[in-house]
Design a protein around this motif. Structure first.
Motif, PDB file in Angstrom:
ATOM      1  N   TYR A  66       1.048  -1.378   0.147  1.00 41.68           N
ATOM      2  CA  TYR A  66      -0.057  -0.121  -0.016  1.00 41.68           C
ATOM      3  C   TYR A  66       0.705   1.303  -0.132  1.00 41.68           C
ATOM      4  O   TYR A  66       0.556   2.172  -0.839  1.00 41.68           O
ATOM      5  N   VAL A  67       1.922   1.330   0.661  1.00 43.20           N
ATOM      6  CA  VAL A  67       2.844   2.502   0.820  1.00 43.20           C
ATOM      7  C   VAL A  67       3.474   2.815  -0.662  1.00 43.20           C
ATOM      8  O   VAL A  67       3.447   3.842  -0.995  1.00 43.20           O
ATOM      9  N   VAL A  68       3.913   1.600  -1.099  1.00 45.20           N
ATOM     10  CA  VAL A  68       4.525   1.901  -2.452  1.00 45.20           C
ATOM     11  C   VAL A  68       3.444   2.140  -3.422  1.00 45.20           C
ATOM     12  O   VAL A  68       3.583   3.141  -4.294  1.00 45.20           O
ATOM     13  N   GLY A  69       2.338   1.623  -3.355  1.00 45.31           N
ATOM     14  CA  GLY A  69       1.166   1.964  -4.300  1.00 45.31           C
ATOM     15  C   GLY A  69       0.697   3.497  -4.209  1.00 45.31           C
ATOM     16  O   GLY A  69       0.281   4.161  -5.263  1.00 45.31           O
ATOM     17  N   LEU A  70       0.719   3.954  -2.835  1.00 44.32           N
ATOM     18  CA  LEU A  70       0.236   5.290  -2.695  1.00 44.32           C
ATOM     19  C   LEU A  70       1.400   6.429  -3.175  1.00 44.32           C
ATOM     20  O   LEU A  70       1.133   7.188  -3.950  1.00 44.32           O
ATOM     21  N   GLY A  88      -9.074   7.004  -2.082  1.00 44.19           N
ATOM     22  CA  GLY A  88      -9.555   5.521  -1.733  1.00 44.19           C
ATOM     23  C   GLY A  88      -8.606   4.763  -1.288  1.00 44.19           C
ATOM     24  O   GLY A  88      -8.766   3.978  -0.495  1.00 44.19           O
ATOM     25  N   VAL A  89      -7.510   4.839  -2.040  1.00 38.94           N
ATOM     26  CA  VAL A  89      -6.438   3.707  -1.453  1.00 38.94           C
ATOM     27  C   VAL A  89      -5.890   3.990  -0.148  1.00 38.94           C
ATOM     28  O   VAL A  89      -5.673   3.181   0.610  1.00 38.94           O
ATOM     29  N   LEU A  90      -5.632   5.449   0.228  1.00 43.30           N
ATOM     30  CA  LEU A  90      -5.414   6.002   1.597  1.00 43.30           C
ATOM     31  C   LEU A  90      -6.308   5.661   2.572  1.00 43.30           C
ATOM     32  O   LEU A  90      -5.857   5.359   3.567  1.00 43.30           O
ATOM     33  N   LEU A  91      -7.495   5.770   2.359  1.00 40.46           N
ATOM     34  CA  LEU A  91      -8.576   5.290   3.428  1.00 40.46           C
ATOM     35  C   LEU A  91      -8.426   3.796   3.565  1.00 40.46           C
ATOM     36  O   LEU A  91      -8.509   3.381   4.639  1.00 40.46           O
ATOM     37  N   ASN A  92      -8.289   3.020   2.426  1.00 35.98           N
ATOM     38  CA  ASN A  92      -8.079   1.503   2.732  1.00 35.98           C
ATOM     39  C   ASN A  92      -6.492   1.088   3.518  1.00 35.98           C
ATOM     40  O   ASN A  92      -6.771   0.352   4.422  1.00 35.98           O
ATOM     41  N   PHE A  93      -5.719   1.823   3.060  1.00 42.44           N
ATOM     42  CA  PHE A  93      -4.447   1.808   3.785  1.00 42.44           C
ATOM     43  C   PHE A  93      -4.470   2.171   5.265  1.00 42.44           C
ATOM     44  O   PHE A  93      -4.060   1.519   6.077  1.00 42.44           O
ATOM     45  N   LEU A  94      -5.343   3.182   5.371  1.00 49.63           N
ATOM     46  CA  LEU A  94      -5.450   3.806   6.989  1.00 49.63           C
ATOM     47  C   LEU A  94      -6.090   2.787   7.925  1.00 49.63           C
ATOM     48  O   LEU A  94      -5.408   2.422   9.100  1.00 49.63           O
ATOM     49  N   MET A  96      -6.212  -0.570   7.523  1.00 48.43           N
ATOM     50  CA  MET A  96      -5.410  -1.762   7.258  1.00 48.43           C
ATOM     51  C   MET A  96      -4.088  -1.588   8.340  1.00 48.43           C
ATOM     52  O   MET A  96      -3.783  -2.336   9.221  1.00 48.43           O
ATOM     53  N   ALA A  97      -3.712  -0.189   8.300  1.00 43.87           N
ATOM     54  CA  ALA A  97      -2.391   0.043   8.878  1.00 43.87           C
ATOM     55  C   ALA A  97      -2.775   0.207  10.518  1.00 43.87           C
ATOM     56  O   ALA A  97      -2.057  -0.528  11.323  1.00 43.87           O
ATOM     57  N   ALA A  98      -4.037   0.586  10.664  1.00 43.24           N
ATOM     58  CA  ALA A  98      -4.506   0.563  12.198  1.00 43.24           C
ATOM     59  C   ALA A  98      -4.769  -0.738  12.676  1.00 43.24           C
ATOM     60  O   ALA A  98      -4.775  -0.884  13.952  1.00 43.24           O
ATOM     61  N   ASN A  99      -4.888  -1.776  11.873  1.00 46.79           N
ATOM     62  CA  ASN A  99      -5.189  -3.228  12.248  1.00 46.79           C
ATOM     63  C   ASN A  99      -4.169  -4.134  11.639  1.00 46.79           C
ATOM     64  O   ASN A  99      -4.550  -5.359  11.536  1.00 46.79           O
ATOM     65  N   GLY A 100      -2.954  -3.734  11.981  1.00 46.44           N
ATOM     66  CA  GLY A 100      -1.780  -4.869  11.417  1.00 46.44           C
ATOM     67  C   GLY A 100      -1.908  -5.395  10.189  1.00 46.44           C
ATOM     68  O   GLY A 100      -1.270  -6.183   9.932  1.00 46.44           O
ATOM     69  N   GLY A 101      -2.414  -4.316   9.216  1.00 46.45           N
ATOM     70  CA  GLY A 101      -2.283  -4.950   7.730  1.00 46.45           C
ATOM     71  C   GLY A 101      -3.067  -5.716   7.413  1.00 46.45           C
ATOM     72  O   GLY A 101      -3.303  -6.313   6.365  1.00 46.45           O
ATOM     73  N   ARG A 102      -4.337  -5.682   8.060  1.00 44.94           N
ATOM     74  CA  ARG A 102      -5.402  -6.678   7.692  1.00 44.94           C
ATOM     75  C   ARG A 102      -6.824  -5.818   7.522  1.00 44.94           C
ATOM     76  O   ARG A 102      -6.795  -4.750   8.508  1.00 44.94           O
ATOM     77  N   LEU A 132     -14.689  -7.912  11.940  1.00 37.88           N
ATOM     78  CA  LEU A 132     -14.723  -6.668  12.717  1.00 37.88           C
ATOM     79  C   LEU A 132     -15.241  -6.677  14.074  1.00 37.88           C
ATOM     80  O   LEU A 132     -16.327  -7.411  14.109  1.00 37.88           O
ATOM     81  N   SER A 133     -14.838  -6.111  15.024  1.00 34.50           N
ATOM     82  CA  SER A 133     -15.366  -6.102  16.308  1.00 34.50           C
ATOM     83  C   SER A 133     -15.286  -5.047  16.914  1.00 34.50           C
ATOM     84  O   SER A 133     -15.058  -4.026  16.440  1.00 34.50           O
ATOM     85  N   GLU A 134     -15.527  -4.883  17.968  1.00 35.01           N
ATOM     86  CA  GLU A 134     -15.525  -3.682  19.160  1.00 35.01           C
ATOM     87  C   GLU A 134     -14.233  -3.161  19.404  1.00 35.01           C
ATOM     88  O   GLU A 134     -14.144  -1.941  19.567  1.00 35.01           O
ATOM     89  N   THR A 135     -13.168  -3.852  19.394  1.00 33.49           N
ATOM     90  CA  THR A 135     -11.893  -3.512  19.190  1.00 33.49           C
ATOM     91  C   THR A 135     -10.983  -3.147  18.060  1.00 33.49           C
ATOM     92  O   THR A 135     -10.303  -2.503  18.048  1.00 33.49           O
ATOM     93  N   THR A 136     -11.994  -3.286  16.969  1.00 33.34           N
ATOM     94  CA  THR A 136     -11.195  -2.535  15.691  1.00 33.34           C
ATOM     95  C   THR A 136     -11.091  -1.366  15.481  1.00 33.34           C
ATOM     96  O   THR A 136     -12.192  -0.572  15.837  1.00 33.34           O
ATOM     97  N   LYS A 137      -9.977  -0.865  15.089  1.00 40.70           N
ATOM     98  CA  LYS A 137      -9.479   0.579  15.044  1.00 40.70           C
ATOM     99  C   LYS A 137     -10.199   1.123  13.576  1.00 40.70           C
ATOM    100  O   LYS A 137     -10.037   0.352  12.602  1.00 40.70           O
ATOM    101  N   LEU A 138     -10.687   2.064  13.546  1.00 42.11           N
ATOM    102  CA  LEU A 138     -11.404   2.794  12.116  1.00 42.11           C
ATOM    103  C   LEU A 138     -12.193   1.608  11.353  1.00 42.11           C
ATOM    104  O   LEU A 138     -12.110   1.534  10.086  1.00 42.11           O
TER     105      LEU A 138
END
Length: 196
Positions: A66-70, A88-94, A96-102, A132-138
């Motif tokens: 994602y970083v290289v794609g951005l 759009g890619v940045l939103l997906n990246f954010l 995923m990055a907040a949740n360990g790349g997933r 997705l759960s209650e602990t999921t970020k963003l």
């Protein structure tokens, strides 16, 4: 979803009497980056459950992709639609990055999918996605939007996917039709000058 957006953009482009000439003349900075990232992502996705070390590193590899794609999108930001794709890619990246790349997937949205996929998500066996759960970020940026009939393909998408597809649509329309309209305007302008 990206595949669907590309097909729709080409269909609309042809209906608007566009052509593929702009695609042949397209010049992108770092043009080989995109196919290499795609190959790497497919390889990691295919092998992550077979090679345990790769499974542990897959989240970090997806973040790197994602970083290289951005970087690639930003480098080519002057092309029509690329900044919209970037957002759009940045939103997906954010998310995923907040949740360990997933990418988090809503269980309610995933209900439209094959029950096997939902069960795999619950067991945490699906490398690029997780439930997705209650602990999921963003979580609101995750795959929370279900698509099913009358949409031709059942899937779950994110807000980032929608924005990315809008950018892809703008980009392909400009490639197929944009220059054609400019040429018509230029020809009309020359004709008017000759008449005057």
């Amino acid at each position: 979803m990206v595949f669907d957006g590309i097909i729709l953009a080409f269909i609309v482009g042809f209906l608007r009497k566009g052509n593929l000439k702009g695609l042949a003349e397209l010049k992108l900075k770092g043009g080989l980056v995109f196919p290499l990232l795609l190959i790497l992502q497919i390889a990691v996705f295919s092998l992550q459950n077979k090679i345990s070390l790769l499974g542990n590193l897959s989240g970090y590899i997806f973040i790197l992709v994602y970083v290289v794609g951005l970087w690639f999108l930003y480098l080519n930001r002057t092309h029509h639609g690329f900044m919209v794709i970037f957002i759009g890619v940045l939103l997906n990246f954010l998310v995923m990055a907040a949740n360990g790349g997933r990418m988090p997937v809503s269980v309610e949205a995933a209900a439209v999918l094959d029950p096997y996929y939902v069960e795999t998500l619950k067991q945490g066996l699906y490398g690029k996605h997780f439930l997705l759960s209650e602990t999921t970020k963003l979580g609101f940026l995750g795959d929370i939007i279900p698509l099913s009939a009358p949409y031709p393909r059942t899937q779950v998408i994110s807000i980032g996917d929608i924005i990315m597809n809008i950018g892809i649509f703008i980009f392909i329309q400009h490639l197929m039709v944009g220059d054609k309209n400019s040429e018509k305007d230029a020809d009309t302008g020359l004709l008017q000058k000759e008449v005057n």
